[in-house]
Write a protein that holds these residues in place. Structure first.
Motif, short mmCIF file in Angstrom:
data_model
loop_
_atom_site.label_atom_id
_atom_site.label_comp_id
_atom_site.label_asym_id
_atom_site.label_seq_id
_atom_site.Cartn_x
_atom_site.Cartn_y
_atom_site.Cartn_z
N GLY A 156 0.85 -1.27 0.00
CA GLY A 156 0.15 -0.07 -0.22
C GLY A 156 0.83 1.25 -0.14
N LEU A 157 0.12 2.25 -0.15
CA LEU A 157 0.83 3.68 -0.35
C LEU A 157 0.57 4.54 1.06
N ASP A 158 1.59 5.09 1.62
CA ASP A 158 1.40 6.00 2.59
C ASP A 158 2.79 6.93 2.66
N GLY A 159 2.74 7.66 3.67
CA GLY A 159 3.41 8.99 3.56
C GLY A 159 5.14 8.28 3.34
N THR A 160 5.52 7.24 3.82
CA THR A 160 6.88 6.51 3.70
C THR A 160 7.15 6.30 2.50
N THR A 161 6.23 6.00 1.67
CA THR A 161 6.33 5.12 0.37
C THR A 161 7.46 6.02 -0.57
N PRO A 162 7.01 7.32 -1.05
CA PRO A 162 8.02 8.08 -1.90
C PRO A 162 9.42 8.30 -1.07
N ILE A 163 9.29 8.45 0.29
CA ILE A 163 10.59 8.69 0.68
C ILE A 163 11.70 7.67 0.79
N LYS A 164 11.03 6.16 1.00
CA LYS A 164 11.98 5.18 0.71
C LYS A 164 12.40 4.88 -0.72
N ALA A 165 11.71 5.37 -1.65
CA ALA A 165 11.93 5.34 -3.02
C ALA A 165 13.02 6.21 -3.17
N ALA A 166 12.99 7.67 -2.81
CA ALA A 166 14.10 8.62 -2.90
C ALA A 166 15.23 8.05 -2.41
N LYS A 167 15.49 7.30 -1.26
CA LYS A 167 16.61 7.02 -0.69
C LYS A 167 17.25 5.91 -1.75
N GLN A 168 16.60 5.13 -2.55
CA GLN A 168 17.02 4.15 -3.52
C GLN A 168 17.47 4.76 -4.88
N TYR A 169 16.56 5.82 -5.29
CA TYR A 169 16.86 6.49 -6.75
C TYR A 169 17.36 7.68 -6.60
N GLY A 170 17.26 8.21 -5.54
CA GLY A 170 17.71 9.82 -5.67
C GLY A 170 16.49 10.72 -5.31
N ASN A 171 16.95 11.92 -4.97
CA ASN A 171 15.93 12.94 -4.83
C ASN A 171 15.32 13.37 -5.81
N VAL A 172 15.46 13.10 -7.12
CA VAL A 172 14.69 13.31 -8.26
C VAL A 172 14.49 12.18 -8.91
N PHE A 173 13.34 11.49 -8.66
CA PHE A 173 13.18 10.21 -9.42
C PHE A 173 11.79 10.08 -10.14
N THR A 174 11.59 9.25 -11.05
CA THR A 174 10.50 9.02 -11.91
C THR A 174 9.59 7.94 -11.31
N PHE A 175 8.33 8.19 -11.02
CA PHE A 175 7.45 6.96 -10.61
C PHE A 175 6.15 6.98 -12.04
N TRP A 176 6.26 5.60 -12.57
CA TRP A 176 5.36 5.66 -13.79
C TRP A 176 4.15 4.99 -13.43
N LEU A 177 2.97 6.05 -13.58
CA LEU A 177 1.63 5.40 -13.17
C LEU A 177 0.99 5.08 -14.52
N GLY A 178 1.43 3.59 -14.91
CA GLY A 178 1.05 3.10 -16.28
C GLY A 178 1.89 3.86 -16.97
N ASN A 179 1.49 4.50 -18.07
CA ASN A 179 2.47 5.12 -19.23
C ASN A 179 2.61 6.69 -18.87
N PHE A 180 1.98 7.01 -17.72
CA PHE A 180 2.00 8.47 -17.36
C PHE A 180 3.29 8.78 -16.33
N PRO A 181 4.27 9.38 -16.80
CA PRO A 181 5.50 9.65 -15.91
C PRO A 181 5.03 10.78 -14.80
N MET A 182 5.62 10.49 -13.53
CA MET A 182 5.44 11.42 -12.61
C MET A 182 6.78 11.70 -11.75
N VAL A 183 7.33 12.72 -11.95
CA VAL A 183 8.73 13.04 -11.43
C VAL A 183 8.69 13.74 -10.11
N ILE A 184 9.22 12.88 -9.04
CA ILE A 184 8.92 13.37 -7.68
C ILE A 184 10.08 14.26 -7.22
#
Length: 495
Positions: A51-79
Motif C-alpha cells: 500500500g501507499l502511505d507517506g513513507t513510500t515516496p521517501i523510501k523510493a528517494a533513498k533508493q533512486y535519488g531525490n529526483v526520481f520518476t514513478f510511472w503510473l502506467g504510461n504516465f510519468p510522474m517526477v517526484i
C-alpha cells in the motif's frame, strides 16, 4: 499446427522483450525510478510496500535519488524529494513549474478551472483576484481575527459541554475551521448539526479515503474504460459534485440578492470583478462563473481539510505531552495574564509559536505537495525533464530531511528556537509550500492555529481517556494523513 504453436511460443516472448526494451529506451531521458512495466508502470512498487502511505515516496528517494520518476502506467510522474530538490523545483525553477497538472480523476472534477487547478493567464488572474478579495475581506487584519475568535469561543463552549468525558473532537474541529472559510466565502456560518455541513464533511471524507484505493489507481490507469464501469469511483465523483453543487447554489443565491458595491464575501467580490471585466470586453479574461464555482470549491476544500488535520494532530500530540501543555500555559500567564490573547501575542510567545510550527512539521497533513507541470523542458540535477511532465514536490520529505532537522522524526519544538529561546523562522519549513503557488490561505491558517490552540489550552488540559496510556502517532492512510480516530478528555483547568 504443432510447428506454428512452437514458432509462436518462441516469437511472442521475443516480441514482448523487444517492446519492453523499446519502452525503456523511449524513457531514458527521465530520472531513474522503480522499474516500469507495460500497462502497470511502477505500481508493483506500491503492492510490494503493501500500500501507499507517506513513507513510500521517501523510501523510493533513498533508493533512486531525490529526483526520481514513478510511472503510473504510461504516465510519468517526477517526484522531488528533500528540501534542496523541492526548493530547486518550486523556487529556482518556479516559472518552468508554474502550471498545474492533475491526474485523470482530479482533471475530470476540476476541468482545469478555479484558482487551484488553472494554469497560465487564467491562474494568474484568479490568484491576483483571490488575494485582493481576501485582503478586502480582512485577512491579516483585526476583522479576520474577530471571526476566528468567535469560532474559537464556540470551540471552547462545545468542548466544555463534554464535561471532561472522552469525546471525538474531529467533527467539532471541522465545524469551527469550516466556519472560518464559509464566513469568508459565503458570508455565514454553519451549526454543527446543519445537514448541509454534515453532507459536505462526508463527501470530503469519501474523496480522501477513495484516493489511495485500488479503484482509484485503476481509474488513473484506464479512465476511459472506468467511466463506463460501476465502482467506488462513481461515488467519489458524486461526492465531488456535492461540493460543486453547494458552490453553484450559493452563486445562485448571491445573484438573486440586491447588487452591492461593497462586497460582503468572496462571491460578492468575484461577481463585482466579473462585471468590470465584461465592460472591458477582454476575450482572455478567466473571470467567469465556472471559474468562480471551482475557486469556491478549491478554497473551501483545501483550507478545510489541511487546517482541520493539523488541529486534530495538535490535540492528540499535546494530550501525549502534558509537559508541553504546562509550558505553554506558563508562557501565556507570563505574557498576557488574564487578558484576552490576540494573534500579535505570538511574537511574545516564542515557545508557543514554535510548538505550532513543530506540529505542522512533525505531522504534515498531506501525503505530498500539490502537483505541477513543466511549461518547458527543465534542466535539473543532470536530467532533462520534458515539457508537460507531471511534477510532484514531496513537501513532507523536506520537513523531515535529516540534513536540516536535528531530530526529523521526533516532535521537538527546539527546531524553531535558538539557544536563548527566541523563535527562529526556518527557510526549510515549507508547511504552506513555497514559490508563486504557495498556499493562498496561509495567513488565515496561521491565525487559526495560534488562536484556536491558545484559547483551548487556556481552558482545558488534554489527556487520553482512562485506560489509554498514550495515543498512537501513526497517521491513517489516505491523500491526507490525519491521526487515526481517537477520543480525548478535555479537563477544565479551573476544576
Amino acid at each position: 499446427m504443432a510447428e506454428i504453436q512452437l514458432s509462436l511460443s518462441v516469437l511472442l516472448p521475443i516480441l514482448l522483450l523487444l517492446y519492453f526494451l523499446k519502452l525503456l529506451w523511449s524513457r531514458r531521458h527521465y530520472p531513474p525510478g522503480p522499474l516500469a512495466f507495460p500497462i502497470i508502470g511502477g505500481l508493483w512498487r506500491i503492492a510490494f510496500e503493501k500500500g501507499l502511505d507517506g513513507t513510500t515516496p521517501i523510501k523510493a528517494a533513498k533508493q533512486y535519488g531525490n529526483v526520481f520518476t514513478f510511472w503510473l502506467g504510461n504516465f510519468p510522474m517526477v517526484i522531488l524529494s528533500g528540501f534542496d530538490a523541492v526548493k530547486e523545483g518550486l523556487v529556482d525553477h518556479s516559472e518552468e513549474l508554474l502550471d498545474r497538472r492533475a491526474t485523470p480523476f482530479f482533471e475530470k472534477i476540476t476541468q482545469g478551472k478555479g484558482v487551484g487547478f488553472a494554469s497560465g493567464h487564467a491562474w494568474k488572474q484568479q490568484r491576483r483576484l483571490s488575494q485582493m478579495a481576501l485582503a478586502k475581506l480582512g485577512v491579516g487584519k483585526k476583522t479576520m481575527e474577530d471571526r476566528i475568535e468567535d469560532e474559537a469561543q464556540q470551540l471552547v463552549e462545545i468542548f466544555a459541554s463534554e464535561k471532561g468525558k472522552p469525546f471525538d473532537p474531529a467533527l467539532i474541529i471541522t465545524n469551527s475551521v469550516s466556519n472560518v472559510a464559509t464566513s469568508l466565502i459565503f458570508g455565514y456560518r454553519w451549526s454543527i448539526e446543519d445537514p448541509t455541513f454534515k453532507k459536505l464533511v462526508k463527501s470530503i471524507e469519501y474523496i480522501l479515503s477513495y484516493g489511495l484505493t485500488i479503484f482509484a489507481l485503476l481509474y488513473e490507469l484506464f479512465p476511459s474504460i472506468m467511466d463506463h464501469l460501476p465502482g467506488p469511483h462513481k461515488k467519489a465523483f458524486e461526492s465531488a459534485e456535492v461540493l460543486l453543487s453547494l458552490s453553484k447554489e450559493e452563486l445562485r443565491k448571491h445573484k438573486e440578492q440586491e447588487p452591492t458595491q461593497e462586497p460582503r464575501d468572496f462571491i460578492d467580490y468575484f461577481l463585482l470583478e466579473m462585471e468590470k471585466e465584461k465592460n472591458k470586453n477582454d476575450p482572455t479574461s478567466a473571470l467567469d462563473e465556472e471559474n468562480l464555482i471551482h475557486s469556491i470549491y478549491d478554497i473551501h476544500f483545501a483550507g478545510l481539510e489541511t487546517t482541520t488535520t493539523v488541529m486534530k494532530w495538535a490535540v492528540l500530540i499535546l494530550a501525549n505531552r502534558p509537559d508541553v501543555q504546562d509550558k505553554i500555559i506558563k508562557k501565556i500567564e507570563d505574557v498576557v495574564g488574564s487578558s484576552n490573547i490576540c494573534y500579535d501575542d505570538h511574537k511574545k510567545m516564542p515557545y508557543t509559536h514554535a510548538v505550532v510550527h513543530e506540529i505542522q512539521r512533525y505531522r504534515y497533513p498531506i501525503i505530498m505537495g500539490v502537483s505541477r507541470k513543466t511549461t518547458t523542458d527543465v534542466h535539473m540535477r543532470g536530467y532533462i525533464i520534458p515539457k508537460g511532465t507531471f511534477i510532484a514536490p514531496n513537501i513532507r520529505s523536506a520537513l523531515i530531511d535529516d540534513e536540516y532537522w536535528e531530530t526529523p522524526n521526533k516532535f521537538n519544538p527546539n527546531h524553531f528556537l535558538d539557544k536563548d529561546g527566541n523563535f527562529v523562522a526556518r527557510k526549510e519549513f515549507l508547511g504552506f509550500s513555497t514559490g508563486p503557488r504557495s498556499c493562498l490561505g496561509e495567513n488565515v491558517a496561521r491565525m487559526e492555529l495560534f488562536i484556536f490552540l491558545t484559547r483551548l489550552l487556556r481552558v482545558f488540559r488534554f489527556q487520553p481517556p482512562p485506560g489509554v496510556k498514550e495515543f498512537t502517532e501513526e497517521p491513517a492512510r489516505g491523500i491526507t494523513l490525519p491521526p487515526r480516530p481517537y477520543k480525548v478528555c478535555a479537563i477544565p483547568r479551573n476544576s
